[in-house]
Design a protein around this motif. Sequence first.
Motif, PDB file in Angstrom:
ATOM      1  N   ALA A 147       0.830  -1.208   0.000  1.00 20.79           N
ATOM      2  CA  ALA A 147       0.000   0.000   0.000  1.00 20.79           C
ATOM      3  C   ALA A 147       0.864   1.258   0.000  1.00 20.79           C
ATOM      4  CB  ALA A 147      -0.912  -0.005   1.224  1.00 20.79           C
ATOM      5  N   VAL A 148       1.919   1.244   0.801  1.00 19.53           N
ATOM      6  CA  VAL A 148       2.809   2.409   0.919  1.00 19.53           C
ATOM      7  C   VAL A 148       3.553   2.648  -0.397  1.00 19.53           C
ATOM      8  CG1 VAL A 148       4.845   3.309   2.091  1.00 19.53           C
ATOM      9  CG2 VAL A 148       3.040   2.232   3.424  1.00 19.53           C
ATOM     10  N   MET A 149       4.016   1.560  -1.025  1.00 21.59           N
ATOM     11  CA  MET A 149       4.695   1.708  -2.309  1.00 21.59           C
ATOM     12  C   MET A 149       3.715   2.188  -3.380  1.00 21.59           C
ATOM     13  SD  MET A 149       7.945   1.051  -2.067  1.00 21.59           S
ATOM     14  CE  MET A 149       8.820   0.206  -3.381  1.00 21.59           C
ATOM     15  N   GLY A 150       2.451   1.826  -3.212  1.00 19.95           N
ATOM     16  CA  GLY A 150       1.416   2.340  -4.113  1.00 19.95           C
ATOM     17  C   GLY A 150       1.312   3.857  -4.020  1.00 19.95           C
ATOM     18  N   LEU A 151       1.376   4.371  -2.789  1.00 27.91           N
ATOM     19  CA  LEU A 151       1.333   5.830  -2.582  1.00 27.91           C
ATOM     20  C   LEU A 151       2.580   6.473  -3.173  1.00 27.91           C
ATOM     21  CD1 LEU A 151       0.117   6.110   1.147  1.00 27.91           C
ATOM     22  CD2 LEU A 151      -1.287   6.230  -0.922  1.00 27.91           C
ATOM     23  N   GLY A 152       3.723   5.832  -2.952  1.00 30.93           N
ATOM     24  CA  GLY A 152       4.989   6.352  -3.490  1.00 30.93           C
ATOM     25  C   GLY A 152       4.954   6.422  -5.008  1.00 30.93           C
ATOM     26  N   LEU A 170       4.294  20.999  -5.085  1.00 34.64           N
ATOM     27  CA  LEU A 170       5.265  20.764  -6.147  1.00 34.64           C
ATOM     28  C   LEU A 170       6.027  19.510  -5.753  1.00 34.64           C
ATOM     29  CD1 LEU A 170       6.742  24.267  -6.962  1.00 34.64           C
ATOM     30  CD2 LEU A 170       5.585  22.720  -8.542  1.00 34.64           C
ATOM     31  N   LEU A 171       5.993  18.490  -6.594  1.00 34.96           N
ATOM     32  CA  LEU A 171       6.647  17.230  -6.246  1.00 34.96           C
ATOM     33  C   LEU A 171       8.007  17.131  -6.937  1.00 34.96           C
ATOM     34  CD1 LEU A 171       3.484  15.013  -6.663  1.00 34.96           C
ATOM     35  CD2 LEU A 171       4.573  15.579  -4.504  1.00 34.96           C
ATOM     36  N   ASP A 172       8.984  16.649  -6.203  1.00 34.10           N
ATOM     37  CA  ASP A 172      10.326  16.514  -6.751  1.00 34.10           C
ATOM     38  C   ASP A 172      10.476  15.119  -7.370  1.00 34.10           C
ATOM     39  OD1 ASP A 172      12.956  16.361  -7.339  1.00 34.10           O
ATOM     40  OD2 ASP A 172      13.705  16.772  -5.324  1.00 34.10           O
ATOM     41  N   GLY A 173      10.340  15.084  -8.683  1.00 37.90           N
ATOM     42  CA  GLY A 173      10.367  13.813  -9.411  1.00 37.90           C
ATOM     43  C   GLY A 173      11.631  13.020  -9.209  1.00 37.90           C
ATOM     44  N   LYS A 174      12.779  13.712  -9.251  1.00 39.69           N
ATOM     45  CA  LYS A 174      14.073  13.023  -9.131  1.00 39.69           C
ATOM     46  C   LYS A 174      14.184  12.275  -7.808  1.00 39.69           C
ATOM     47  CE  LYS A 174      17.168  15.736 -12.038  1.00 39.69           C
ATOM     48  NZ  LYS A 174      17.793  17.056 -11.949  1.00 39.69           N
ATOM     49  N   THR A 175      13.858  12.983  -6.726  1.00 38.52           N
ATOM     50  CA  THR A 175      13.955  12.377  -5.392  1.00 38.52           C
ATOM     51  C   THR A 175      13.028  11.174  -5.296  1.00 38.52           C
ATOM     52  OG1 THR A 175      14.320  14.588  -4.535  1.00 38.52           O
ATOM     53  CG2 THR A 175      13.860  12.875  -2.914  1.00 38.52           C
ATOM     54  N   LEU A 176      11.790  11.339  -5.774  1.00 36.09           N
ATOM     55  CA  LEU A 176      10.809  10.263  -5.698  1.00 36.09           C
ATOM     56  C   LEU A 176      11.270   9.037  -6.486  1.00 36.09           C
ATOM     57  CD1 LEU A 176       7.553  12.363  -5.884  1.00 36.09           C
ATOM     58  CD2 LEU A 176       8.015  10.653  -4.136  1.00 36.09           C
ATOM     59  N   MET A 178      14.277   8.217  -7.147  1.00 38.18           N
ATOM     60  CA  MET A 178      15.401   7.626  -6.410  1.00 38.18           C
ATOM     61  C   MET A 178      14.925   6.784  -5.229  1.00 38.18           C
ATOM     62  SD  MET A 178      18.481  10.426  -6.349  1.00 38.18           S
ATOM     63  CE  MET A 178      18.557  10.347  -4.565  1.00 38.18           C
ATOM     64  N   VAL A 179      13.990   7.335  -4.457  1.00 41.74           N
ATOM     65  CA  VAL A 179      13.470   6.618  -3.288  1.00 41.74           C
ATOM     66  C   VAL A 179      12.816   5.307  -3.716  1.00 41.74           C
ATOM     67  CG1 VAL A 179      11.726   6.697  -1.463  1.00 41.74           C
ATOM     68  CG2 VAL A 179      13.188   8.671  -1.852  1.00 41.74           C
ATOM     69  N   MET A 180      12.009   5.367  -4.773  1.00 45.64           N
ATOM     70  CA  MET A 180      11.321   4.171  -5.252  1.00 45.64           C
ATOM     71  C   MET A 180      12.307   3.131  -5.773  1.00 45.64           C
ATOM     72  SD  MET A 180       8.278   4.828  -4.440  1.00 45.64           S
ATOM     73  CE  MET A 180       7.215   3.637  -5.208  1.00 45.64           C
ATOM     74  N   ALA A 181      13.309   3.597  -6.518  1.00 41.22           N
ATOM     75  CA  ALA A 181      14.319   2.692  -7.070  1.00 41.22           C
ATOM     76  C   ALA A 181      15.108   2.026  -5.944  1.00 41.22           C
ATOM     77  CB  ALA A 181      15.252   3.448  -8.006  1.00 41.22           C
ATOM     78  N   LEU A 182      15.417   2.821  -4.920  1.00 42.27           N
ATOM     79  CA  LEU A 182      16.163   2.312  -3.771  1.00 42.27           C
ATOM     80  C   LEU A 182      15.356   1.220  -3.066  1.00 42.27           C
ATOM     81  CD1 LEU A 182      18.861   3.231  -2.276  1.00 42.27           C
ATOM     82  CD2 LEU A 182      17.336   4.247  -0.602  1.00 42.27           C
ATOM     83  N   ASN A 183      14.073   1.495  -2.868  1.00 42.90           N
ATOM     84  CA  ASN A 183      13.197   0.524  -2.222  1.00 42.90           C
ATOM     85  C   ASN A 183      13.108  -0.776  -3.003  1.00 42.90           C
ATOM     86  OD1 ASN A 183      12.128   1.248   0.277  1.00 42.90           O
ATOM     87  ND2 ASN A 183      10.839   2.797  -0.652  1.00 42.90           N
ATOM     88  N   LEU A 184      12.954  -0.649  -4.310  1.00 38.77           N
ATOM     89  CA  LEU A 184      12.870  -1.841  -5.162  1.00 38.77           C
ATOM     90  C   LEU A 184      14.188  -2.597  -5.145  1.00 38.77           C
ATOM     91  CD1 LEU A 184      10.924  -1.168  -8.465  1.00 38.77           C
ATOM     92  CD2 LEU A 184      10.424  -2.804  -6.662  1.00 38.77           C
TER      93      LEU A 184
END
Length: 222
Positions: A147-152, A170-176, A178-184
Amino acid sequence: SMQNKNKIQMQLWWITACLIAINVGLFAWQVIQGMDVTQPSSMDAIRWGADYAPLTFLAEPIRLFSSMFFHFGLVHLMLNMWALYIFGSVSEQLFGRAYFIVLYVCAGLMGSLLSGYVSIQDSYTLLEQGVVNPKLLPSVGAGASGAVMGLGAALTVLALLPQLPRQKFLLDGKTLVMVMALNLGMGFIISGINNAAHIGGMLMGAAMTLIWYIGQRSKHSN
């Protein structure tokens, strides 16, 4: 005053706060009932509603949902709650409460479903091989991470799309990204992390965000 400011902000993401409170409250209750704080046993996990494909698909489909609220120890809980706070507090305000709840639940369910599907495919492979490979046996899975990764993923998709008129953040695409890639990446490296649940949650979050975005776009263009 600072206190008032915090109160006001809390009102903006109280569903997220409730979800965190439910997860933490359930965990505390499970520990009081004798569950190990750092490493709950598989039997305890099953007792408290974790996802176990043979049970889930044959007898108790409610586990697809209940497993979203069980965590394997304090570290697992805290990591998920921290991510839920970060992603949830923003997405609840962006999508509005109702859509946020639907998104959270659907991403969690999709995570459980994909995880179950992978488990069933592994069982077929076991049958074909005719040798017991412990890695292919169905495992017990749980956690809010689908569920949390769905929100991410939802926030990441929004960050990458052209900004909507009247968008609150304003959402920072780069950071997001990176965070998602790191989690995966962590999911592929660390054994025991259920990456199928992560991927299922992410796919559902991304798909529902696209649908929502198209709806918002057409609303504003009319």
